[in-house]
Structure formats: structure tokens, C-alpha cells
Design a protein around this motif. Structure first.
Motif, short mmCIF file in Angstrom:
data_model
loop_
_atom_site.label_atom_id
_atom_site.label_comp_id
_atom_site.label_asym_id
_atom_site.label_seq_id
_atom_site.Cartn_x
_atom_site.Cartn_y
_atom_site.Cartn_z
N VAL A 4 0.86 -1.18 0.00
CA VAL A 4 0.00 0.00 0.00
C VAL A 4 0.89 1.23 0.00
CG1 VAL A 4 -1.50 1.40 1.49
CG2 VAL A 4 -2.09 -0.97 0.99
N VAL A 5 0.49 2.25 -0.76
CA VAL A 5 1.24 3.50 -0.86
C VAL A 5 0.32 4.64 -0.43
CG1 VAL A 5 2.48 5.06 -2.39
CG2 VAL A 5 2.62 2.60 -2.76
N SER A 6 0.87 5.60 0.29
CA SER A 6 0.14 6.82 0.62
C SER A 6 1.10 7.98 0.50
CB SER A 6 -0.43 6.75 2.03
OG SER A 6 -1.20 7.91 2.31
N THR A 19 7.33 6.22 -9.36
CA THR A 19 8.56 5.71 -9.98
C THR A 19 8.97 4.39 -9.35
OG1 THR A 19 9.31 7.94 -10.51
CG2 THR A 19 10.98 6.24 -10.45
N VAL A 20 8.86 4.29 -8.03
CA VAL A 20 9.20 3.04 -7.34
C VAL A 20 8.22 1.94 -7.74
CG1 VAL A 20 9.36 1.92 -5.09
CG2 VAL A 20 10.32 4.20 -5.42
N ILE A 21 6.94 2.26 -7.85
CA ILE A 21 5.96 1.28 -8.28
C ILE A 21 6.30 0.76 -9.67
CG2 ILE A 21 3.54 0.97 -8.97
CD1 ILE A 21 2.82 2.96 -6.70
N GLU A 22 6.64 1.70 -10.57
CA GLU A 22 7.04 1.30 -11.93
C GLU A 22 8.24 0.35 -11.89
OE1 GLU A 22 8.58 3.29 -16.14
OE2 GLU A 22 8.49 4.49 -14.31
N MET A 23 9.20 0.66 -11.03
CA MET A 23 10.38 -0.19 -10.87
C MET A 23 9.98 -1.61 -10.44
SD MET A 23 13.73 -0.76 -10.58
CE MET A 23 14.44 0.88 -10.70
N VAL A 167 18.02 5.32 6.09
CA VAL A 167 18.77 4.82 4.94
C VAL A 167 18.76 5.91 3.87
CG1 VAL A 167 18.95 3.05 3.15
CG2 VAL A 167 18.09 2.44 5.43
N ILE A 168 19.93 6.29 3.39
CA ILE A 168 20.04 7.32 2.34
C ILE A 168 19.91 6.66 0.97
CG2 ILE A 168 21.47 9.15 1.37
CD1 ILE A 168 22.90 9.16 4.17
N THR A 169 18.87 7.03 0.24
CA THR A 169 18.60 6.39 -1.05
C THR A 169 18.73 7.33 -2.24
OG1 THR A 169 16.23 6.89 -0.91
CG2 THR A 169 16.97 4.77 0.02
N GLY A 170 18.61 8.64 -2.03
CA GLY A 170 18.45 9.56 -3.14
C GLY A 170 16.99 9.67 -3.53
N TYR A 171 16.71 10.53 -4.49
CA TYR A 171 15.33 10.81 -4.95
C TYR A 171 15.06 10.03 -6.24
CZ TYR A 171 11.24 13.65 -6.29
OH TYR A 171 9.99 14.09 -6.65
N PRO A 172 14.06 9.15 -6.25
CA PRO A 172 13.79 8.37 -7.46
C PRO A 172 13.15 9.21 -8.55
CG PRO A 172 12.14 7.89 -5.78
CD PRO A 172 13.15 8.82 -5.14
N VAL A 173 13.72 9.18 -9.74
CA VAL A 173 13.23 10.00 -10.84
C VAL A 173 12.68 9.13 -11.95
CG1 VAL A 173 14.86 11.85 -10.34
CG2 VAL A 173 15.49 10.10 -12.00
N ARG A 174 11.76 9.72 -12.69
CA ARG A 174 11.15 9.02 -13.82
C ARG A 174 12.23 8.60 -14.83
NH1 ARG A 174 6.64 13.67 -14.36
NH2 ARG A 174 8.27 14.80 -13.22
N SER A 175 12.08 7.40 -15.34
CA SER A 175 13.14 6.80 -16.16
C SER A 175 13.44 7.62 -17.41
CB SER A 175 12.76 5.37 -16.57
OG SER A 175 11.52 5.36 -17.27
N ILE A 362 15.22 2.14 -3.07
CA ILE A 362 13.99 2.14 -2.29
C ILE A 362 13.24 0.82 -2.44
CG2 ILE A 362 11.71 3.23 -2.07
CD1 ILE A 362 13.06 5.89 -2.76
N ALA A 363 13.21 0.31 -3.68
CA ALA A 363 12.54 -0.98 -3.91
C ALA A 363 13.18 -2.08 -3.08
CB ALA A 363 12.59 -1.33 -5.40
#
Length: 379
Positions: A4-6, A19-23, A167-175, A362-363
Motif C-alpha cells: 500500500v502507498v500513501s 517511480t518506485v511502483i514502476e520499478m 537509509v540514504i537512497t536519493g530521490y527516485p526520478v522518472r526513467s 527504495i525498492a
């Protein structure tokens, strides 16, 4: 795994989760050791009737809206009303979670996230918070005590949370931002292949002060560069009226949109951006190698100023105060657009701050938390 995402409020909080969901849905990720999800394994629980719902449904993700509202800066009566909304939404969220039975909940902010986070805690479902901005708002600081782990864009955010959770992940960007070429992006938007391009936008809803300063300076800017101006829907009509009298040769170099879904093309096509300093600038500008003049929104609870300072300290941006736009924006933009060396240095600084593996990071954390939960549930 079911998830679940909010996360909502602004595009800068919605797009990272999408973006994470797409991944997680992409089958080729299995080769990298990441299991994949089916489309029915993801449910988004967010605020009813806002931009968040529009973007999530457009992405093809199942969405359930909850009544929700903010507390910061509201009158006493509105705070009481919205508190009651949150309390009712917690019960509704618990029913949704019990029916969907996710192994993990990903939260990025927005009005509905309080209800979803508390409901997940009550249902003993682990919560992963992702913080797009540098500085967390009060809601995320409070909700962090319910989280199994907290993922952050930058190390600068670590001091706001318990160190063992961060946890340092960075910002997920659109592919598309990572794969598009500048010439291709300009072709898609109908721009000239050569010459400087200035991108102007104020976030998902626009920014009137930026729009006014740019419109007032178009006769100076357009001989030097072509302009992609995303006005926001509220300002689209008056901007169109104010620019109708531009000479034809200048009008051909001015490209205006009320809203642009194909934002990756605009980011890649541009040589310089004028923008607010919402969360998306922390990931998308570095990924596109895009220098920027950032104008933090002065009424955002001071969340945008630390974002702007982070990019400016890295050499990728200049900062202007909102009240200085009329006198300083156009001269600052013209100086940079005419200075190849300065723009190249800013572009290289932006690229050095990029984290192209953020979505995958993040995934992986989501899968790790879900596995830990499953292991604890086994007899």
C-alpha cells in the motif's frame, strides 16, 4: 509482496512513489535480483479529489480516496474539523488494510498519510517512510516513530530521525529523465534544436510571482533564448492575454502550457530552469543535469529553502528571494544564459549530485522490510 502507498500533496511527493511502483512492476528487474509485482499487488490510499488522485489514476494504479485535510496554519474550527476527518479516516484505512493485506506500507507525505500510517501500526503492518524534502514536516516527524525505516534523499535529512532507522537512497526520478537525449526532447516539444532554452515553472499549481516576473521580461529573454513556460492552470488565461501582443518572431520562441504531463522532456530540453524549490528539484534537476534559479515559496513552512540551499551549496543552483523577482530574475537569467562557463559548471555540479539508482534502492528496502515481516509471521 503486496504493498500500500500513501503520498500526495504535490507532484514532488507523488512521482517518487509512482517511480518506485514502476520499478517494482517491470519484469526486467528480476534479472537484478528484485522480485516483481503484479498490478493488483499495489493499492494507493490517498486524499480524495485532489491532484494526487488524478496522477495516480493516470498511471494506472488502483486508488482509494479518504477524506483528509491539513492542520498547519488552519483556524481552530478547521483544525477541529480536519482532526475529526483524520480520526474517521483511520477506521476506514484499517478496513482497507485488513482487506488488502499488504506486507508493507510506503508513505511519502500528504494529508491522508497520518490516517494510513496509524492504521498500519494498529494492524501491525510495517511502514516505510520516504522523505523527498531535506527537512521533514511536523507530520512526518511525528509519524516516524511508527516507521520500521526512514528513507531520505540526502544525508542532510539524517539528523531529524533516529540514526538506526535512516537509509540514504536519493530521490527516485522518472526513467525518461535518465534516458532522453536533449535533441529528442526538444523535438517532442516542438522546440528549435539549437540555441539556449529556458524552462519556467512554479510546481504543480504554478507560481504567480514567477509568472509575472517572466512575462514582464519576455521581450528581453526571447531574443536570447526560447522559453518553455508552464504557468499553472490558475494563471493560464491571463498569461495568454498578456503575451498575445508579442511580435511574431518572438512569439514563435515562446511555448506556454497550463500543465505539462511530459515534464521529463522539458527538463532534458532546457539549459536553465527558473522554478520553486519543491522536493522534485532535488532529484529531477540533478538527473537531467539542469542548472537552476530557485525561488523558494515563502509560505511552505520553510521546507523549500533548505531544498534550494542543498542544490546551491552543491554548485547546481542560484537562489532568489520571492520578493526580489521583479528586479533580479531577468538579469540573473540573462547573465547565466550568456555565460557558457558558468552554465557548464552548474551542469556538472548538478550531474554529480544525481542518484540514478534511487528507485532501485527504495525498492530493495521495501522488499527487505516485507521479508522481515513475513519471517516474523511464520510459526
Amino acid at each position: 509482496m503486496k504493498m500500500v502507498v500513501s503520498g500526495g500533496g504535490t507532484g514532488g511527493h507523488v512521482y517518487p512513489a509512482l517511480t518506485v511502483i514502476e520499478m517494482l512492476l517491470r519484469r526486467e528487474q528480476a534479472a537484478d535480483g528484485l522480485p516483481t509485482l503484479a498490478s493488483g499487488d499495489v493499492l494507493w490510499i490517498g486524499s480524495r479529489g485532489g491532484m494526487e488522485e488524478e496522477l495516480v489514476r493516470r498511471a494506472g494504479v488502483d486508488f482509494v480516496g479518504l477524506p483528509a485535510g491539513g492542520l498547519r496554519g488552519m483556524s481552530f474550527v478547521v483544525k477541529v474539523r480536519n482532526t475529526l476527518l483524520i480520526l474517521r479516516s483511520i477506521g476506514r484505512a484499517r478496513k482497507l488494510l485488513a482487506g488488502f493485506r499488504p506486507q508493507v506500507v510506503l508513505v511519502t507525505g500528504g494529508y491522508a498519510c497520518t490516517a494510513v500510517t496509524v492504521a498500519a501500526w494498529r494492524e501491525r503492518i510495517p511502514v516505510v517512510i520516504y522523505l523527498p524534502d531535506i527537512v521533514p514536516g511536523q507530520a512526518i516527524r511525528t509519524l516516524s516513530r511508527f516507521a520500521s525505516c526512514i528513507l531520505v534523499t540526502s544525508e542532510a535529512s539524517s539528523r531529524y530521525f533516529r540514526g538506526d532507522k535512516v537509509v540514504i537512497t536519493g530521490y527516485p526520478v522518472r526513467s525518461e529523465i535518465l534516458t532522453l537525449e536533449k535533441g529528442q526532447a526538444r523535438q517532442v516539444l516542438g522546440l528549435a534544436a539549437e540555441g539556449r532554452t529556458l524552462l519556467v515553472f512554479g510546481g504543480s499549481r504554478g507560481a504567480r510571482s514567477i509568472n509575472r516576473a517572466v512575462v514582464a521580461g519576455l521581450r528581453e529573454l526571447l531574443p536570447i533564448c526560447q522559453v518553455v513556460h508552464i504557468t499553472g492552470r490558475l494563471d493560464a488565461d491571463w498569461v495568454a492575454g498578456a503575451t498575445r501582443s508579442l511580435p511574431g518572431e518572438l512569439l514563435e520562441r515562446y511555448h506556454t502550457y497550463s500543465y505539462l504531463h511530459d515534464m521529463p522532456c522539458a527538463l532534458v530540453a532546457a539549459d536553465l530552469a527558473v522554478a520553486r524549490a519543491g522536493a522534485a528539484t532535488l532529484g529531477e534537476f540533478p538527473a537531467a543535469g539542469l542548472p537552476a534559479i530557485l525561488v523558494p515559496y515563502p509560505y511552505s513552512g520553510q521546507h523549500q529553502l533548505p531544498n534550494a540551499q542543498y542544490l546551491a551549496e552543491g554548485g547546481a543552483a542560484r537562489i532568489l528571494a520571492d520578493e526580489a523577482l521583479e528586479r533580479e530574475l531577468v538579469p540573473t537569467a540573462l547573465r547565466l544564459l550568456r555565460d557558457d562557463q558558468a552554465l557548464d559548471a552548474m551542469r556538472q555540479a548538478a550531474q554529480a549530485m544525481a542518484r540514478p539508482d534511487a528507485a532501485q534502492a527504495i525498492a530493495r528496502q521495501l522488499w527487505l522490510v516485507a521479508r522481515q515481516r513475513n519471517a516474523k509471521a511464520e510459526p
